[in-house]
Structures are given as C-alpha cells and as structure tokens.
Design a protein around this motif. Structure first.
Motif, mmCIF file in Angstrom:
data_model
loop_
_atom_site.group_PDB
_atom_site.id
_atom_site.type_symbol
_atom_site.label_atom_id
_atom_site.label_comp_id
_atom_site.label_asym_id
_atom_site.label_seq_id
_atom_site.Cartn_x
_atom_site.Cartn_y
_atom_site.Cartn_z
ATOM 1 N N THR A 206 0.827 -1.205 0.000
ATOM 2 C CA THR A 206 0.000 0.000 0.000
ATOM 3 C C THR A 206 0.858 1.250 0.000
ATOM 4 O O THR A 206 0.585 2.212 -0.734
ATOM 5 C CB THR A 206 -0.934 0.009 1.233
ATOM 6 O OG1 THR A 206 -1.757 -1.161 1.214
ATOM 7 C CG2 THR A 206 -1.826 1.237 1.227
ATOM 8 N N ALA A 207 1.913 1.242 0.803
ATOM 9 C CA ALA A 207 2.824 2.384 0.836
ATOM 10 C C ALA A 207 3.493 2.584 -0.517
ATOM 11 O O ALA A 207 3.682 3.725 -0.968
ATOM 12 C CB ALA A 207 3.877 2.182 1.923
ATOM 13 N N LEU A 288 -6.985 3.984 -1.930
ATOM 14 C CA LEU A 288 -6.567 3.317 -0.690
ATOM 15 C C LEU A 288 -7.507 2.166 -0.350
ATOM 16 O O LEU A 288 -7.060 1.119 0.117
ATOM 17 C CB LEU A 288 -6.531 4.317 0.467
ATOM 18 C CG LEU A 288 -6.146 3.741 1.833
ATOM 19 C CD1 LEU A 288 -4.765 3.085 1.787
ATOM 20 C CD2 LEU A 288 -6.183 4.813 2.916
ATOM 21 N N VAL A 289 -8.789 2.349 -0.608
ATOM 22 C CA VAL A 289 -9.748 1.268 -0.366
ATOM 23 C C VAL A 289 -9.436 0.068 -1.264
ATOM 24 O O VAL A 289 -9.571 -1.085 -0.852
ATOM 25 C CB VAL A 289 -11.189 1.756 -0.604
ATOM 26 C CG1 VAL A 289 -12.182 0.594 -0.520
ATOM 27 C CG2 VAL A 289 -11.557 2.827 0.408
ATOM 28 N N ILE A 290 -8.975 0.347 -2.493
ATOM 29 C CA ILE A 290 -8.654 -0.734 -3.431
ATOM 30 C C ILE A 290 -7.371 -1.446 -3.013
ATOM 31 O O ILE A 290 -7.357 -2.663 -2.797
ATOM 32 C CB ILE A 290 -8.515 -0.179 -4.868
ATOM 33 C CG1 ILE A 290 -9.846 0.398 -5.348
ATOM 34 C CG2 ILE A 290 -8.051 -1.291 -5.823
ATOM 35 C CD1 ILE A 290 -9.753 1.116 -6.685
ATOM 36 N N VAL A 291 -6.293 -0.693 -2.911
ATOM 37 C CA VAL A 291 -5.003 -1.326 -2.612
ATOM 38 C C VAL A 291 -4.978 -1.890 -1.199
ATOM 39 O O VAL A 291 -4.312 -2.896 -0.930
ATOM 40 C CB VAL A 291 -3.852 -0.317 -2.820
ATOM 41 C CG1 VAL A 291 -3.923 0.831 -1.828
ATOM 42 C CG2 VAL A 291 -2.503 -1.008 -2.709
ATOM 43 N N GLY A 292 -5.709 -1.261 -0.285
ATOM 44 C CA GLY A 292 -5.802 -1.772 1.076
ATOM 45 C C GLY A 292 -7.007 -2.665 1.264
ATOM 46 O O GLY A 292 -7.565 -2.738 2.369
ATOM 47 N N GLY A 293 -7.386 -3.364 0.207
ATOM 48 C CA GLY A 293 -8.582 -4.201 0.248
ATOM 49 C C GLY A 293 -8.550 -5.269 1.324
ATOM 50 O O GLY A 293 -9.588 -5.614 1.895
ATOM 51 N N PHE A 340 -3.186 -14.328 1.300
ATOM 52 C CA PHE A 340 -3.595 -12.938 1.520
ATOM 53 C C PHE A 340 -2.589 -11.986 0.885
ATOM 54 O O PHE A 340 -2.965 -10.937 0.365
ATOM 55 C CB PHE A 340 -3.743 -12.663 3.023
ATOM 56 C CG PHE A 340 -5.089 -13.029 3.585
ATOM 57 C CD1 PHE A 340 -5.668 -14.256 3.300
ATOM 58 C CD2 PHE A 340 -5.781 -12.165 4.405
ATOM 59 C CE1 PHE A 340 -6.909 -14.610 3.816
ATOM 60 C CE2 PHE A 340 -7.017 -12.497 4.932
ATOM 61 C CZ PHE A 340 -7.576 -13.722 4.633
ATOM 62 N N TRP A 341 -1.311 -12.323 0.938
ATOM 63 C CA TRP A 341 -0.299 -11.505 0.265
ATOM 64 C C TRP A 341 -0.549 -11.472 -1.245
ATOM 65 O O TRP A 341 -0.425 -10.419 -1.879
ATOM 66 C CB TRP A 341 1.091 -12.069 0.519
ATOM 67 C CG TRP A 341 1.635 -11.819 1.890
ATOM 68 C CD1 TRP A 341 1.050 -11.124 2.906
ATOM 69 C CD2 TRP A 341 2.895 -12.279 2.394
ATOM 70 N NE1 TRP A 341 1.855 -11.121 4.018
ATOM 71 C CE2 TRP A 341 2.998 -11.819 3.741
ATOM 72 C CE3 TRP A 341 3.936 -13.028 1.868
ATOM 73 C CZ2 TRP A 341 4.114 -12.092 4.532
ATOM 74 C CZ3 TRP A 341 5.042 -13.306 2.653
ATOM 75 C CH2 TRP A 341 5.131 -12.834 3.958
ATOM 76 N N ILE A 342 -0.865 -12.626 -1.818
ATOM 77 C CA ILE A 342 -1.122 -12.688 -3.265
ATOM 78 C C ILE A 342 -2.296 -11.789 -3.627
ATOM 79 O O ILE A 342 -2.264 -11.062 -4.638
ATOM 80 C CB ILE A 342 -1.394 -14.143 -3.700
ATOM 81 C CG1 ILE A 342 -0.118 -14.985 -3.550
ATOM 82 C CG2 ILE A 342 -1.894 -14.198 -5.138
ATOM 83 C CD1 ILE A 342 -0.326 -16.469 -3.763
ATOM 84 N N LEU A 347 -4.410 -6.562 -5.816
ATOM 85 C CA LEU A 347 -5.101 -5.308 -5.534
ATOM 86 C C LEU A 347 -4.184 -4.108 -5.806
ATOM 87 O O LEU A 347 -4.642 -3.063 -6.287
ATOM 88 C CB LEU A 347 -5.586 -5.291 -4.090
ATOM 89 C CG LEU A 347 -6.707 -6.276 -3.746
ATOM 90 C CD1 LEU A 347 -6.976 -6.280 -2.242
ATOM 91 C CD2 LEU A 347 -7.985 -5.936 -4.508
ATOM 92 N N ALA A 348 -2.897 -4.258 -5.498
ATOM 93 C CA ALA A 348 -1.947 -3.182 -5.773
ATOM 94 C C ALA A 348 -1.847 -2.918 -7.271
ATOM 95 O O ALA A 348 -1.788 -1.754 -7.711
ATOM 96 C CB ALA A 348 -0.578 -3.535 -5.200
#
Length: 358
Positions: A206-207, A288-293, A340-342, A347-348
């Motif tokens: 996300t960062a 942020l909502v997308i990448v931090g899904g 979850f990482w995948i 999402l990123a």
C-alpha cells in the motif's frame, strides 16, 4: 535534513533534488536501520519480562505456542521510518510534518495500550472506548489541520478513479472524510495484524502504491498527463512512503513465520493512520480502499460477525477477523498469510492500473 546540508555544501549538485533519488535512499536507509536495530530492539522487548503477547484462548490451537513472543515490535518500524524521513525529506514541507505527526500520535495510543496490556498486565487496561476516544481526538485534529492549511480547491475535492470528469467539492465535509479514513484505516490495519507477517506486507504494498500517486500528484506534468489531482508538495510524501516500505521489509525479516517479534498496536495503529492520512492528502481515498482491500475485508468481516450475532444470535464466520476463519477451516497459517499476500499484490496492480484507465 541531508537535503538542506547538500544545498548548503554543494549548491551546484542537484542529484538529491530529485524526489525519486531520495525516495530510493529513504527506503534503503529505513531497511538498513530496521535490519541493524532489529536484534537489539527484540532483546530489549524480551528484557521487559512481560510474558509476551497474550494469546486468545478461543483462537486456533496452533497459536498457543506463540505465547511469550515479544510484541511492540512496531516501535522498530516507526524508529526507522522517522529517522529515514527526517534524513531524506524536505523538512520545509508541511505534508511531511502532518503525516509524521499522525504517525507518532497514533503510535502513542498503541504504545499506551500495549504497555498496559502487555507489560503492566494490570486490571485497569486501556478500554476500547478510551482507545477510540484518543484516536478520534488525534484524527479530528489532523483533519482540521489539513482543512485549515488547504491552499487550493482540489485539496478538498473528492475524485473517483475511472471517472476523469468527476470532481465533488467537499467543503467542510472534507474533515469528516479525512477523520474516517485516518481513524478507520488505523483500526483496519490493527485488526489485520493477527498472523505472522500478515499485516506488514499489505502495508508495504500500500505504501508503494501511494508513493507512486504522491509523486505523480506533486508533479505538474505527470498530474496533467495522468489526469489526477494536482497537489503541490505532495511529492515529498513519496519519501515517507518509501521509508515505510523499507522499514516494513526490514521488520518482516524478524516477523515472518514463525515470528520472532509481533508488531503490536504501537505499529499497527500508527501505520494504518499514516496510510489514511497520505491517501487523503493526495486525494486518493478510493485508491486506498482498493489497494488496502485486505484491511477493508478484515474489518468488514468483524462488522458482519458482530452484526449477525447481535441480530440473529448466529455467527457468519467460525471466528473473526476472517483470517482466523480460514485457520479454523484447516488452512495452515503460512498458507493463509501467503494467499492474503497474493491478493494484496493483485489489488496493488489494480490500484496502479487506475492511473491510466480514466
């Protein structure tokens, strides 16, 4: 700090004027600091003789062996991020100071909660309503400061990915949006931090995405070409984002399964709040909502579980947050983490794709 020194000592040397160069150096510095200071910080946390992170007795039995693992390791991340940012960013930039202020303010809340819960182990722990009250106070202050220092209408306008002609002036409602994003993502990251390395990798991703948006938003040419909000000065936040990424990877070296140290509230609350603040500044709340899904899903799973139990007396999941549900279904912890990482990586990529799909 170093930028000012180079300007003073080498006025004709412009390499460090480039944000991209300082962002790379910021990430490398934060990574090196985290790796170098990690063993010392972990030893100091063990020396507290706190008994380590409490383990939920109603959780997966595989977690019982983690009892005694030192926590509050998020202090390592925050130390590396703060030092790296102060070294490589332009210290005259207000966005850097606002975000650092949010980071450290929410870290204070997390530290207080961890200290009472983990170290003192007293009967009077920091209650949820008291924690939320402190978060609300700091989140509201940050929202008011961002609104009061806004120097262009675009700073308080809502934009949506994929819709290049959509621009909704928020006015004073901007403070409400800023408040909910800062406080909301602070709690969302905290809820996600339940397995070894589960939260820190989505934080790093996300960062990284927000660093791209911050850099592009602060660059007049890129902002116009990509048709994203122009936010003068936001480019410096790319250095802070890079520092979060570098420090996060350094922490993951010690936090990967089986973890030598846990992040604790001191890290999770602070990092979530900082990401929310950065997204608000660069006007990319939806991104942020997308990448931090992952954070959003974890939070929604808790909300759905609580609502269902109160309304019907039944639980939707075997246990919430949802990562525990999959554990209780028989998934080994590393499988849950990596999957979850995948999802976070996908999402990123989707979030980055919104730069051009407009």
């Amino acid at each position: 700090m170093l930028l000012e020194l180079f300007r003073w000592w080498f006025p004709g040397f412009g390499l460090f004027e480039f944000i991209t160069m300082r962002a790379i150096l910021g990430a490398m510095t934060a990574l090196a600091l985290a790796l170098a200071l990690g063993p010392f910080v972990i030893d100091r946390l063990r020396a507290l003789k706190s008994g380590g992170q409490p383990i939920r007795t109603d959780g997966p039995q595989s977690h019982f062996s983690k009892a005694g693992t030192p926590t509050m390791g998020g202090a390592l991340i925050l130390l590396a991020v703060a030092l790296s940012t102060l070294l490589w960013s332009d210290l005259s930039n207000r966005y850097v100071w606002i975000t650092l202020g949010v980071l450290l303010a929410f870290a204070l809340i997390g530290w207080l909660d961890d200290w009472i819960k983990i170290v003192r182990r007293g009967p009077k722990r920091l209650k949820s309503r008291h924690k939320y009250a402190l978060q609300s106070a700091f989140g509201a202050v940050a929202a008011v400061v961002l609104f009061a220092t806004a120097d262009h209408p675009s700073n308080t306008t809502l934009y949506l990915p994929l819709l290049k002609n959509f621009a909704l002036p928020l006015g004073a409602m901007f403070m409400v949006v800023a408040y909910f994003w800062i406080v909301g993502f602070s709690n969302a990251v905290n809820l996600t931090d339940g397995l070894d390395g589960l939260a820190i990798m989505p934080v790093v991703l996300t960062a990284g995405v927000l660093a791209v948006f911050a850099y592009a938003s602060g660059n007049a040419v890129f902002a116009e070409y990509l048709q994203i909000p122009r936010v003068p000065g936001a480019g410096e936040l790319a250095i802070l984002c890079a520092a979060i990424g570098g420090a996060g990877l350094g922490f993951l070296w010690f936090n990967t399964y089986p973890a030598m140290v846990f992040m604790g509230d001191v890290g999770a609350l602070a990092l979530g709040a900082a990401l929310g603040c950065i997204a608000v500044i660069v006007r990319q709340e939806v991104v942020l909502v997308i990448v931090g899904g992952i954070f959003v899903i974890e939070t929604l799973s808790v909300m759905a579980q609580v609502a269902s139990f109160k309304l019907t007396g039944r639980r939707i999941f075997r246990m919430a947050p949802i990562h525990h549900h999959f554990e209780l279904k028989g998934w080994p912890e590393p499988r849950v983490i990596v999957r979850f990482w995948i999802i976070s990586v996908m999402l990123a990529l989707v979030a980055l794709a919104t730069l051009k799909v407009r």
